[in-house]
Design a protein around this motif. Sequence first.
Motif, PDB file in Angstrom:
ATOM      1  N   SER A  85      21.517  30.056 -21.355  1.00 28.04           N
ATOM      2  CA  SER A  85      20.902  28.924 -22.059  1.00 28.04           C
ATOM      3  C   SER A  85      20.161  29.512 -23.256  1.00 28.04           C
ATOM      4  CB  SER A  85      19.926  28.206 -21.125  1.00 28.04           C
ATOM      5  OG  SER A  85      18.885  27.599 -21.866  1.00 28.04           O
ATOM      6  N   LYS A 113      21.019  23.496 -20.527  1.00 31.10           N
ATOM      7  CA  LYS A 113      20.243  22.543 -19.728  1.00 31.10           C
ATOM      8  C   LYS A 113      19.687  21.393 -20.557  1.00 31.10           C
ATOM      9  CE  LYS A 113      16.152  25.407 -20.078  1.00 31.10           C
ATOM     10  NZ  LYS A 113      14.951  25.897 -19.477  1.00 31.10           N
ATOM     11  N   ARG A 115      16.976  17.817 -19.799  1.00 28.92           N
ATOM     12  CA  ARG A 115      15.673  17.653 -19.162  1.00 28.92           C
ATOM     13  C   ARG A 115      15.834  17.585 -17.644  1.00 28.92           C
ATOM     14  NH1 ARG A 115      16.272  14.174 -23.142  1.00 28.92           N
ATOM     15  NH2 ARG A 115      15.353  14.905 -25.085  1.00 28.92           N
ATOM     16  N   ARG A 118      18.856  18.861 -15.732  1.00 28.80           N
ATOM     17  CA  ARG A 118      20.216  18.334 -15.939  1.00 28.80           C
ATOM     18  C   ARG A 118      21.060  19.361 -16.669  1.00 28.80           C
ATOM     19  NH1 ARG A 118      17.524  13.100 -18.496  1.00 28.80           N
ATOM     20  NH2 ARG A 118      17.126  11.917 -16.608  1.00 28.80           N
ATOM     21  N   LYS A 180      26.558   9.428 -27.135  1.00 25.58           N
ATOM     22  CA  LYS A 180      25.680  10.567 -27.432  1.00 25.58           C
ATOM     23  C   LYS A 180      26.470  11.725 -28.035  1.00 25.58           C
ATOM     24  CE  LYS A 180      22.199  13.341 -24.941  1.00 25.58           C
ATOM     25  NZ  LYS A 180      21.165  13.232 -23.900  1.00 25.58           N
ATOM     26  N   ASN A 205      27.556  18.089 -30.316  1.00 23.92           N
ATOM     27  CA  ASN A 205      29.004  18.105 -30.060  1.00 23.92           C
ATOM     28  C   ASN A 205      29.724  17.993 -31.404  1.00 23.92           C
ATOM     29  OD1 ASN A 205      28.434  17.980 -27.281  1.00 23.92           O
ATOM     30  ND2 ASN A 205      28.373  15.747 -27.349  1.00 23.92           N
TER      31      ASN A 205
HETATM   32  C1  BT5 Z   1      19.238  16.498 -23.451  1.00 21.40           C
HETATM   33  O1  BT5 Z   1      18.796  16.325 -22.173  1.00 21.40           O
HETATM   34  O2  BT5 Z   1      19.864  15.685 -24.085  1.00 21.40           O
HETATM   35  C2  BT5 Z   1      18.876  17.847 -24.032  1.00 21.40           C
HETATM   36  C3  BT5 Z   1      20.062  18.713 -24.262  1.00 21.40           C
HETATM   37  C4  BT5 Z   1      19.701  20.004 -24.979  1.00 21.40           C
HETATM   38  C5  BT5 Z   1      20.844  20.974 -25.023  1.00 21.40           C
HETATM   39  C6  BT5 Z   1      20.528  22.175 -25.860  1.00 21.40           C
HETATM   40  S1  BT5 Z   1      21.923  23.170 -26.135  1.00 21.40           S
HETATM   41  C7  BT5 Z   1      20.958  24.451 -26.754  1.00 21.40           C
HETATM   42  C8  BT5 Z   1      19.692  24.500 -25.939  1.00 21.40           C
HETATM   43  N1  BT5 Z   1      19.834  25.370 -24.794  1.00 21.40           N
HETATM   44  C9  BT5 Z   1      19.797  24.673 -23.639  1.00 21.40           C
HETATM   45  O3  BT5 Z   1      19.936  25.182 -22.505  1.00 21.40           O
HETATM   46  N2  BT5 Z   1      19.585  23.369 -23.903  1.00 21.40           N
HETATM   47  C10 BT5 Z   1      19.460  23.118 -25.314  1.00 21.40           C
HETATM   48  P1  BT5 Z   1      18.899  14.953 -21.355  1.00 21.40           P
HETATM   49  O4  BT5 Z   1      18.373  13.826 -22.184  1.00 21.40           O
HETATM   50  O5  BT5 Z   1      18.291  15.226 -20.041  1.00 21.40           O
HETATM   51  O6  BT5 Z   1      20.439  14.712 -21.212  1.00 21.40           O
HETATM   52  C11 BT5 Z   1      21.206  15.436 -20.321  1.00 21.40           C
HETATM   53  C12 BT5 Z   1      22.388  14.568 -19.939  1.00 21.40           C
HETATM   54  O7  BT5 Z   1      23.289  14.431 -21.059  1.00 21.40           O
HETATM   55  C13 BT5 Z   1      23.236  15.125 -18.823  1.00 21.40           C
HETATM   56  O8  BT5 Z   1      22.721  14.760 -17.558  1.00 21.40           O
HETATM   57  C14 BT5 Z   1      24.584  14.481 -19.090  1.00 21.40           C
HETATM   58  O9  BT5 Z   1      24.608  13.160 -18.597  1.00 21.40           O
HETATM   59  C15 BT5 Z   1      24.612  14.373 -20.606  1.00 21.40           C
HETATM   60  N3  BT5 Z   1      25.350  15.493 -21.240  1.00 21.40           N
HETATM   61  C16 BT5 Z   1      25.592  16.747 -20.775  1.00 21.40           C
HETATM   62  N4  BT5 Z   1      26.260  17.482 -21.680  1.00 21.40           N
HETATM   63  C17 BT5 Z   1      26.449  16.677 -22.751  1.00 21.40           C
HETATM   64  C18 BT5 Z   1      27.065  16.857 -24.002  1.00 21.40           C
HETATM   65  N5  BT5 Z   1      27.625  18.019 -24.402  1.00 21.40           N
HETATM   66  N6  BT5 Z   1      27.063  15.790 -24.866  1.00 21.40           N
HETATM   67  C19 BT5 Z   1      26.485  14.614 -24.534  1.00 21.40           C
HETATM   68  N7  BT5 Z   1      25.887  14.393 -23.361  1.00 21.40           N
HETATM   69  C20 BT5 Z   1      25.866  15.401 -22.473  1.00 21.40           C
END
Ligand code: BT5
Length: 330
Positions: A85, A113, A115, A118, A180, A205
């Motif tokens: 991560s 990850k 929040r 997830r 998203k 993405n």
């Molecule tokens: C987020 O959390 O939206 C924050 C994501 C942050 C990711 C970045 S990548 C670089 C950095 N290093 C990390 O480890 N993290 C950050 P949240 O609002 O909790 O949304 C998470 C949810 O989004 C998941 O439970 C899925 O439902 C959905 N999800 C997972 N991967 C996705 C993707 N690539 N595009 C859109 N939705 C996604």
Amino acid sequence: MYLLKESHPEFISGEIICRNLGISRTAVWKHIQTLRANGYEIAALPHAGYQLLNVPDRLYPEEIHDGLGTEFIGRKVYYYEHAISTNETARELADRGCPDGALVIAEEQSGGKGRLGRKWFSPYGKGIWCSIILYPPVNPSDAPPLTMLGAVAIARAIRKVVQVEAGIKWPNDILLDGKKICGILSEMNAEIERINYLVIGIGINVNVEDFPEELEDNVTSLKIYTGQPVKRTVLLQETLRELEYLYKIWLQNGFQPILRFWKEMCVMLNQMVRVNGIKDIVEGWAEDVDEHGNLILRLGDGSLKGLVAGDVSLQGGFDLQANRREGSSL
Ligand code: BT5
């Protein structure tokens, strides 16, 4: 690399490279071999020299720096083919005192990850999976709006580079047509009156084509949306420039100007929403977002309720997850 790019699309002679860099022909040849191993396509002709044919689709520090033009955000880049991560790596680097504005970027993450633990889907070479380390000279209680600042920066960068109407859903999801395309995870290391560091984790993405089945309905990518691949370096550079621009405004003038931008791009105000909080579910009219970043809901009985966190779904249809603050996440 710089010399090859400058002479592109012409050849540049080995002799000129030797002279400019003050190195031997053998050293130049070795360097060319390294660049080729990194995916750069370079033609070599005995009397003409070298010609750059193609730059690989990689987020190498040299490519990010080429034309970046920021003062401190992204000046130092930690590049990884693979990270668990980038937020975790960023925290380790910040613990060791890396520079302000340092960027940690990976081609893929195995433990990306969101929040509350997830998972964030981060396939190789298809997105911008990165974290930026900042040392804001403010109290920890003033830091939460920085996540929203990040959302504004990304939405503005996407609009500029890809020319699509990226919108923001409270507090910091970026959406295209209700799906998203970007999430932000900010994490803070702080004492009572002092922030040690802040990590803004960004997942965009960009050229993702296939998502896991459980995500498919609610997510998209810039490539899926536009039908065209998007150059990741160009979008990343614009995002870093926007971040620096907005961060400086925030430090000088506070959150209001940022909030104005945020509201202009918000796609969920003035409609019925349902917010899944940690303890309960609240439904109401999304009336406003205040200067602390709280969502202000008008409830059925006419009263107002401020929410600091929650998963928002719009009553009109789609269901997406939004911010929730817990522990050190903002
Ligand atoms: C987020 O959390 O939206 C924050 C994501 C942050 C990711 C970045 S990548 C670089 C950095 N290093 C990390 O480890 N993290 C950050 P949240 O609002 O909790 O949304 C998470 C949810 O989004 C998941 O439970 C899925 O439902 C959905 N999800 C997972 N991967 C996705 C993707 N690539 N595009 C859109 N939705 C996604």
